[in-house]
Motif scaffolding. Sequence first.
Motif, mmCIF file in Angstrom:
data_model
loop_
_atom_site.group_PDB
_atom_site.id
_atom_site.type_symbol
_atom_site.label_atom_id
_atom_site.label_comp_id
_atom_site.label_asym_id
_atom_site.label_seq_id
_atom_site.Cartn_x
_atom_site.Cartn_y
_atom_site.Cartn_z
ATOM 1 N N ASP A 1 38.533 29.740 38.070
ATOM 2 C CA ASP A 1 38.381 30.683 39.187
ATOM 3 C C ASP A 1 38.679 32.133 38.778
ATOM 4 O O ASP A 1 37.949 33.052 39.123
ATOM 5 N N VAL A 2 39.757 32.315 38.019
ATOM 6 C CA VAL A 2 40.157 33.676 37.646
ATOM 7 C C VAL A 2 39.165 34.267 36.641
ATOM 8 O O VAL A 2 38.741 35.422 36.753
ATOM 9 N N LEU A 3 38.755 33.471 35.658
ATOM 10 C CA LEU A 3 37.792 33.980 34.669
ATOM 11 C C LEU A 3 36.469 34.337 35.337
ATOM 12 O O LEU A 3 35.801 35.286 34.931
ATOM 13 N N LEU A 4 36.098 33.579 36.379
ATOM 14 C CA LEU A 4 34.856 33.903 37.093
ATOM 15 C C LEU A 4 35.013 35.231 37.836
ATOM 16 O O LEU A 4 34.149 36.104 37.743
ATOM 17 N N ARG A 5 36.154 35.382 38.539
ATOM 18 C CA ARG A 5 36.356 36.608 39.335
ATOM 19 C C ARG A 5 36.441 37.851 38.461
ATOM 20 O O ARG A 5 36.065 38.938 38.878
ATOM 21 N N THR A 6 36.948 37.691 37.234
ATOM 22 C CA THR A 6 37.123 38.851 36.361
ATOM 23 C C THR A 6 35.997 38.945 35.332
ATOM 24 O O THR A 6 36.072 39.729 34.399
ATOM 25 N N SER A 7 34.942 38.154 35.503
ATOM 26 C CA SER A 7 33.824 38.161 34.549
ATOM 27 C C SER A 7 32.910 39.357 34.789
ATOM 28 O O SER A 7 33.052 40.071 35.785
#
Length: 269
Positions: free
Chosen positions: A168-174
């Motif tokens: 979730d975090v890697l997606l939001r900060t991608s």
Amino acid sequence: MTALYVLGSGSRGNCCAVESEGATVLIDAGFSPKEIERRAEATGLALGGVGAIVLTHEHGDHARGAGRLARRLGVPVLTAPGTWTRLGLRLRHAEHRALGLCARVEIGPFRVTACPTSHDAAEPLALAVECADGTRVGVAYDLGRPTTAVRYLLRELTAIVLEANHDDVLLRTSSYPPVVQRRIAGSTGHLSNRAAAQLLAEVHHPGLGVVVLAHLSRQCNTAEDARATVGPALHRAGFAGALHVAEQDEPLGPIAVVAAAGAQLRLAL
Ligand SMILES: [Zn+2]
Ligand SMILES: [Zn+2]
């Protein structure tokens, strides 16, 4: 013995195989026939035993090589009717067998059942393959969310190939634009590591012996992140089997499809 192969999994191509009693069923053909042959050979999988190609849905990373490979091998293609219609001309030389909630199909020693999934395709399916030795292999990826039907299909399996698409975090900060992020995380997109962990904890039972995490995003996930999220959840649920992570470029298998050691012991007592 039943063996599971994941010849590759990710947004650039998916192809799995279940082999039992000298027969094989391919699940998705998202690479070129040549590439599927190369990967099969690398794992020792003989494509001569393939009795059918089953497609989850029409997206290129699942169906790219299906028409040509079915023609080359002379085998039918099992899809939902909507998937068949959408693929149209690309499968015109193949024999179609309809698959769906009300249409289970027997191919050699395999019985293939399916249920609808929540994904932005014509009529996408999750699949379960029951083998003559009683083992059952499920494949569920490209899931926006785990529906009741998917939970039901994935119960009491011996092996599960399940999407763990993104952190979730890697997606939001991608670097993906917000509209793409919303599509991936949305209810017709892809399953996160966290959602995969929850689903596996729900459907876990003592006979579950193999879990393969699949369709990992290159930009928004790593094998380590997927394992770190799913592994503890499975452990807490009592999982005593083998946890694998499928890769885009390297084939995985053969993996022995057997119930976890503890389950065999309990069954014997
Ligand atoms: Zn896909
Ligand atoms: Zn898809």
